[in-house]
Design a protein around this motif. Structure first.
Motif, short mmCIF file in Angstrom:
data_model
loop_
_atom_site.label_atom_id
_atom_site.label_comp_id
_atom_site.label_asym_id
_atom_site.label_seq_id
_atom_site.Cartn_x
_atom_site.Cartn_y
_atom_site.Cartn_z
N ILE A 193 0.70 -1.31 0.10
CA ILE A 193 0.03 0.25 0.10
C ILE A 193 0.92 1.30 0.04
O ILE A 193 1.77 1.43 1.07
N GLU A 253 -3.84 5.52 0.33
CA GLU A 253 -5.10 5.25 0.09
C GLU A 253 -5.93 6.49 0.33
O GLU A 253 -5.76 7.13 1.10
N LYS A 287 -9.75 8.32 -1.57
CA LYS A 287 -10.96 8.16 -2.71
C LYS A 287 -10.62 7.31 -3.68
O LYS A 287 -11.41 6.45 -4.13
N ASN A 339 -6.94 4.46 -4.59
CA ASN A 339 -5.98 3.84 -3.59
C ASN A 339 -4.67 3.59 -4.87
O ASN A 339 -5.08 3.49 -5.89
N TYR A 372 -0.98 1.46 -5.26
CA TYR A 372 -0.46 0.26 -4.66
C TYR A 372 0.86 -0.03 -5.59
O TYR A 372 1.17 0.62 -6.52
N ASN A 416 -6.90 1.76 -8.02
CA ASN A 416 -7.97 1.24 -7.78
C ASN A 416 -8.88 2.24 -7.15
O ASN A 416 -8.56 3.07 -6.55
N ARG A 417 -10.20 1.69 -7.02
CA ARG A 417 -10.94 2.40 -6.22
C ARG A 417 -11.41 1.58 -5.07
O ARG A 417 -11.07 0.35 -5.19
N PRO A 418 -11.59 2.10 -3.72
CA PRO A 418 -11.75 1.35 -2.54
C PRO A 418 -13.09 0.32 -2.75
O PRO A 418 -13.69 0.50 -3.53
N ASN A 419 -12.80 -0.81 -2.33
CA ASN A 419 -13.29 -2.26 -2.28
C ASN A 419 -13.36 -2.98 -3.87
O ASN A 419 -14.20 -3.98 -3.95
N ASP A 420 -12.62 -2.45 -4.83
CA ASP A 420 -12.39 -3.19 -5.85
C ASP A 420 -11.59 -4.29 -5.59
O ASP A 420 -10.85 -4.40 -4.73
#
Length: 210
Positions: free
Chosen positions: A104, A107, A109, A111, A113, A140-144
């Motif tokens: 990470i 992180e 709105k 993220n 990596y 990516n977007r959170p929760n992807d």
């Protein structure tokens, strides 16, 4: 410069076969505290774990692990997750069928990596990757359930190849064409060279999303 500093901090950890104090979060959210060896390649299928630093090594399957964090010699915490990597093609998103280890970076709105490889393989078929040690960056977007490839660096600072920056902007335009179509135009080459890829996350938070 920030990117170079982060590289210097992380690479010594990745290049030495050493177990670091840390915690593994399993897929069922249970925790295993002990000592962890960071995988050599992002697509390694197992994580080496010990209850005691000089104890017996247990190999944890990547699909049974949600993530882990270690504390380095400077008392800094570095966090990793297991996730699918993806590459944005011209017509569709190509998602790898196997999970990888990704650290990470930032992180929010959206993220940021990255993965690290110290040899000639291990970056899941991403074009141009794996020829030498360096970082591959994803967003990516959170929760992807996947992270999308955006660019890579040899760790000595951002030095874009002839068409690499244009390709980065094209990739960002495709990824965020619906929720933030102006993001690609806000990204500046000199800004990224100075501040690193975290600027993409910052620009999105400043100009996009709710």
């Amino acid at each position: 410069m920030k990117n170079l500093i982060l590289f210097v901090l992380l690479v010594p950890i990745l290049c030495n076969a050493k177990f670091y104090s840390g915690t593994v979060t399993m897929s069922d959210n249970s925790l295993k505290k002990g000592f962890i060896e960071i995988p050599e390649f992002p697509d390694d299928t197992k994580l080496k774990y010990r209850v005691e630093e000089k104890g017996k090594t247990e190999k944890l399957e990547i699909n049974s692990v949600k993530g882990f964090e270690i504390t380095n010699d400077k008392n800094e915490t570095i966090k990793f997750i297991t996730i699918y990597t993806a590459y944005q093609g011209s017509n569709k998103l190509n998602i790898d069928k196997k999970k990888s280890w990704a650290s990470i970076v930032k992180e929010g709105k959206i993220n940021l990596y990255r993965t690290y490889t110290s040899g000639t393989s291990g970056t899941m078929g991403v074009p141009g990757s794996g020829s030498s040690g360096g970082f591959t960056y994803y967003i990516n977007r959170p929760n992807d359930e996947y992270i999308i490839y955006i660019d890579e660096s040899d760790g000595g600072g951002l030095n874009f190849c002839g068409n690499c920056f244009a390709q980065l902007k094209k990739t960002l335009a495709k990824i965020f064409e619906n929720d933030c179509p102006k993001l690609a135009d806000l990204v500046d080459k000199q800004d990224l060279k100075k501040n690193g890829y975290v600027r993409i996350v910052e620009l999105y938070e400043q100009n996009c999303g709710n």
